[in-house]
Scaffold this motif. Structure first.
Motif, short mmCIF file in Angstrom:
data_model
loop_
_atom_site.label_atom_id
_atom_site.label_comp_id
_atom_site.label_asym_id
_atom_site.label_seq_id
_atom_site.Cartn_x
_atom_site.Cartn_y
_atom_site.Cartn_z
N UNK A 281 -1.79 -1.19 1.76
CA UNK A 281 -2.85 -2.19 1.96
C UNK A 281 -3.08 -3.03 0.71
N UNK A 282 -3.01 -2.39 -0.45
CA UNK A 282 -3.23 -3.13 -1.70
C UNK A 282 -2.09 -4.09 -2.02
N UNK A 283 -0.91 -3.83 -1.47
CA UNK A 283 0.24 -4.69 -1.72
C UNK A 283 0.50 -5.69 -0.60
N UNK A 284 -0.43 -5.82 0.32
CA UNK A 284 -0.28 -6.78 1.41
C UNK A 284 -0.43 -8.20 0.89
N UNK A 285 0.05 -9.15 1.66
CA UNK A 285 0.00 -10.56 1.27
C UNK A 285 -1.44 -11.07 1.32
N UNK B 23 11.71 -12.64 1.68
CA UNK B 23 10.55 -11.76 1.55
C UNK B 23 10.69 -11.01 0.23
N UNK B 24 9.91 -11.36 -0.79
CA UNK B 24 10.07 -10.74 -2.12
C UNK B 24 9.95 -9.22 -2.10
N UNK B 25 8.99 -8.67 -1.37
CA UNK B 25 8.79 -7.22 -1.38
C UNK B 25 9.99 -6.48 -0.81
#
Length: 380
Positions: A354-358, A93-95
């Protein structure tokens, strides 16, 4: 003339008048005696191997915990990459990996030595003992149906022993023990913020979409033109109309010949058998051509949406997954200073998460060439 020499006084090391200085590492090494120089390199290699093993355990645990939190709705969808061809649990998982990297850099800057970091480690481990005991007692009460006397007896023994260890480490709270508490507070606040924000957004989205029965009635009255093809709409609920479906009908005034509304439901089992993956539910009359598909998957399975229609086709459902068009609802969040149900810091945190979601097309393994994103804007 005879000359008398005064005796030289040697300070007694046990006397209070003797000068004292703190013992350093060299003094401790001298007290232990000479050490073999040949053992230095093997010990460095052994310590390096232990560090690699420990780091891999931390990374794997962080990946697994983050994925389970996401499945339970406490974190946004994250991009998951499978690193193994035969093992399901080998994921990347990159994040989460970048978060661990930043955390390691912060630890190096703040603590600077392993001795100070060990204090934080001790409080974190003993705190984990207490949390694990609490979770097991809850599981034993709900699932195993243990009687109350057994829960009290086991809980008393474990809490007394583990509580002593935890209390012994709390005296070092301001010397580094605050670190695990700070991390737990940040992660807990983030998870609760995401869960509450999703409830607010889904409530607003349900009001905008309207009931599915009203949409079927409008389509049945001839207000929409029917076009050939199969459309698959992803939606987490079966009651309201998918936002992509309602927006497509409102702007283009069309509806596809075959419409499938697909929702994914995680099960509390590792894997779901293929014959139990898909549940078919006809909506309205057969002439409406609207079918709801519920895809069940375990917490170790990937939500592969295109695999669901293939299984449904094998069970007699008239659908061609190789030519179907996939429509995904997308709700863009805008900061308008309204802060519906949450304070400003938590609203901004929710928007950032939310903006960083997949991307849904990647998360659900949708074919990009046949995927359309349709949505609206929500002012928070």
């Amino acid at each position: 003339m005879a000359r008398v020499h005064a005796p030289r006084l040697i300070p007694d090391p046990c006397s209070s008048a003797a000068p004292r200085r703190p013992l350093g590492n060299d003094d401790a090494a001298a007290a232990l005696g000479p050490h073999p120089g040949w053992a230095r390199l093997p010990l460095v290699v052994l310590a390096t191997m232990a560090t690699v093993i420990a780091s891999q355990s931390v990374i794997s645990g962080a990946f697994s915990a983050a994925r389970q939190a996401e499945r339970l709705g406490y974190l946004p969808h994250m991009t998951v990459r499978h690193t193994g061809q035969h093992e399901e649990g080998q994921i990347y998982i990159p994040s989460v990996n970048w978060a661990l990297f930043i955390g390691v850099l912060v630890l190096l800057v703040v603590f600077r030595s392993s001795e100070r970091l060990a204090i934080a480690y001790g409080l974190g481990v003993t705190g984990t003992f207490l949390l694990t005991t609490t979770l097991f007692l809850v599981y034993a009460h709900i699932k195993l149906r243990w009687p109350l006397w057994r829960l009290i007896a086991l809980g008393t023994v474990l809490y007394v022993v583990e509580g002593l260890f935890f209390a012994a480490n709390t005296v070092k709270l301001f010397h580094g023990g605050w670190l695990p508490l700070a991390i737990a507070g940040i992660m807990g606040a983030s998870m609760l913020t995401w869960r509450k924000g999703r409830r607010i957004v889904m409530a607003y989205q349900s009001d905008v979409e309207g009931p599915l029965t009203d949409f079927i009635r409008r389509a049945r009255n001839g207000h929409l033109n029917e076009v050939p093809g199969t459309a698959v709409y992803l939606h987490p609920n079966t009651v309201p109309t998918p936002l992509a479906l309602s927006e497509n009908a409102r702007f283009n005034r069309v509806i596809h010949e075959k419409v499938f509304i697909v929702r994914t439901v995680p099960a509390n089992v590792p894997h779901v058998a293929p014959q139990d993956t898909v549940t078919v539910d006809r909506t309205g009359a057969d002439s409406d051509h609207i079918t709801q598909l519920t895809l069940h998957y375990g917490f170790l399975d990937d939500p592969d949406v295109p695999a669901g229609p293939r299984i449904a086709r094998d069970h007699g459902v008239d659908i061609d997954p190789d030519t179907a068009r996939y429509f995904v609802s997308e709700l863009t969040l805008l900061d308008a200073g309204r802060y519906r149900g949450m304070r400003k810091p938590f609203t901004l945190l929710f928007m950032a998460m939310s903006h960083n979601a997949a991307v849904p097309a990647d998360y659900y393994r949708l074919p990009r060439e046949r995927t359309v994103m349709i949505g609206a804007q929500l002012e928070l």
